[in-house]
Design an enzyme around this catalytic site. Structure first.
Site, PDB file in Angstrom:
ATOM      1  N   ARG A   7       0.832  -1.213   0.000  1.00  0.00           N
ATOM      2  CA  ARG A   7       0.000   0.000   0.000  1.00  0.00           C
ATOM      3  C   ARG A   7       0.865   1.261   0.000  1.00  0.00           C
ATOM      4  O   ARG A   7       0.491   2.278  -0.582  1.00  0.00           O
ATOM      5  CB  ARG A   7      -0.942  -0.007   1.196  1.00  0.00           C
ATOM      6  CG  ARG A   7      -0.264  -0.014   2.551  1.00  0.00           C
ATOM      7  CD  ARG A   7      -1.265   0.132   3.678  1.00  0.00           C
ATOM      8  NE  ARG A   7      -0.622   0.119   4.992  1.00  0.00           N
ATOM      9  CZ  ARG A   7      -1.228   0.469   6.118  1.00  0.00           C
ATOM     10  NH1 ARG A   7      -2.478   0.868   6.084  1.00  0.00           N
ATOM     11  NH2 ARG A   7      -0.596   0.437   7.266  1.00  0.00           N
ATOM     12  N   GLU A  55     -19.318   3.386  -1.356  1.00  0.00           N
ATOM     13  CA  GLU A  55     -18.496   2.799  -2.414  1.00  0.00           C
ATOM     14  C   GLU A  55     -19.186   2.791  -3.776  1.00  0.00           C
ATOM     15  O   GLU A  55     -18.552   3.057  -4.811  1.00  0.00           O
ATOM     16  CB  GLU A  55     -18.088   1.374  -2.022  1.00  0.00           C
ATOM     17  CG  GLU A  55     -17.165   1.281  -0.816  1.00  0.00           C
ATOM     18  CD  GLU A  55     -17.896   1.287   0.525  1.00  0.00           C
ATOM     19  OE1 GLU A  55     -17.220   1.187   1.561  1.00  0.00           O
ATOM     20  OE2 GLU A  55     -19.153   1.400   0.522  1.00  0.00           O
TER      21      GLU A  55
END
Length: 314
Positions: A7, A55
């Site tokens: 990440r 989302e």
């Protein structure tokens, strides 16, 4: 061995690209500190949109931005990208082949302590069934950065499968990453281990141990699950006569499915698989979960031995 968080490599790569391309916009579903898209947001706030825990709306907004000529990178955990944003990703983004980059963070078991509700171990299966979708699963920080950059060369949706975990650095900066082309990391004649993501360095470890037993294993990094490198898979099958896949994903619908679909039609050989069995996972320490669910060097070695024995007819 030097390690870097996937990440972190992603966030840094996105930040660099933001300085190079003004058409890049970034959207996040209220987890930018976790996905590391916050690095881009801190530098380019006018091109960063925190949509909140929404989302599906994020994917819909990205579709609209793509139609206006922007290149949106959308960010949330892999499991929520699949389950909550899946409808507009399929119906709006993929159907129209829009230029949206879909970044699923905390894939596999890497969101370890949050348990089954947050473990993203079925996302490859979902995204590779969607037409027009490219699916990439990098195995270290170098490959992650190159994948983020390279996905801009594809006019259409790309799913980047990103982990929370730190992974050993396998490649140097001269590594040539090409979407749709796997890479042979170690030659071998007895069996091929085709791995993706976290399991690549474990496959290399397994091959070293197997060498001491007289088993010469080829190791392949299959970073692109779709389009899969059919030629490389067929070459491996012809060269070694047996294949074992390894992935931090369900045994259904992921790398094993993609590889054996090629083998069944082109060059059937004995195969084995290392992945998460058909079960809901539980919360816990990441390394302990990997061991519990068989995502280990030892499990790869075990599976290779089993397949080798079948190959010999034992």
């Amino acid at each position: 061995m030097k390690k870097k968080g996937i990440r972190d490599a992603y966030g840094e790569a996105l930040l660099k690209l933001g300085g190079e391309r003004e058409d890049i916009v970034v959207l996040d579903a209220d987890v930018s500190g976790s996905t590391k898209s916050a690095l881009f947001g801190g530098k380019f706030p006018e091109r960063f949109f925190n949509v909140g825990i929404s989302e599906a709306n994020m994917a819909g907004m990205a579709a609209g931005m793509a139609l206006m000529g922007k290149i949106p990178f959308i960010n949330t955990f892999a499991v929520f990208m699949m389950l909550r944003a899946g409808d507009p990703i399929r119906s709006l983004i993929a159907y129209q082949k829009l230029n949206v980059k879909i970044c699923g963070a905390y894939s596999g078991l890497s969101d370890s302590y949050d348990g089954a509700s947050h473990h993203g171990n079925k996302d490859i299966a979902f995204f590779r069934t969607i037409p027009n979708m490219t699916v990439i699963c990098p195995c270290d920080g170098v490959e992650t950065e190159k994948a983020v950059r390279e996905c801009l060369n594809i006019e259409g949706p790309v799913y980047l499968r990103l982990s929370r975990a730190e992974m050993p650095i396998i490649f140097d900066e001269n590594y040539q990453f090409q979407i749709g082309k796997g890479a042979v990391l170690r030659e071998g004649k007895d069996i091929s281990i085709v791995a993706t993501g976290l399991m690549v360095h474990k496959a290399l470890e397994a091959a070293e141990i197997l060498e001491k037993e007289g088993i010469n294993a080829k190791v392949v990094n299959m970073h692109t699950i779709k389009p899969i490198d059919r030629k490389l898979i067929i070459d491996c099958a012809k060269d070694t006569g047996a294949i074992v896949t390894a992935e931090e994903h369900s045994i259904y619908g992921g790398l094993y499915g993609a590889v054996t679909e090629v083998l069944a039609g082109e060059c059937p050989v004995i195969s084995g698989r290392v992945g998460i069995e058909d079960t809901f996972t539980e919360s816990g320490d990441y390394d302990n979960l990997l061991q519990k669910y068989g995502l280990s060097t030892e499990k790869i070695i075990y599976e290779v031995r089993e397949v080798i024995n079948k190959k010999k007819g034992e």
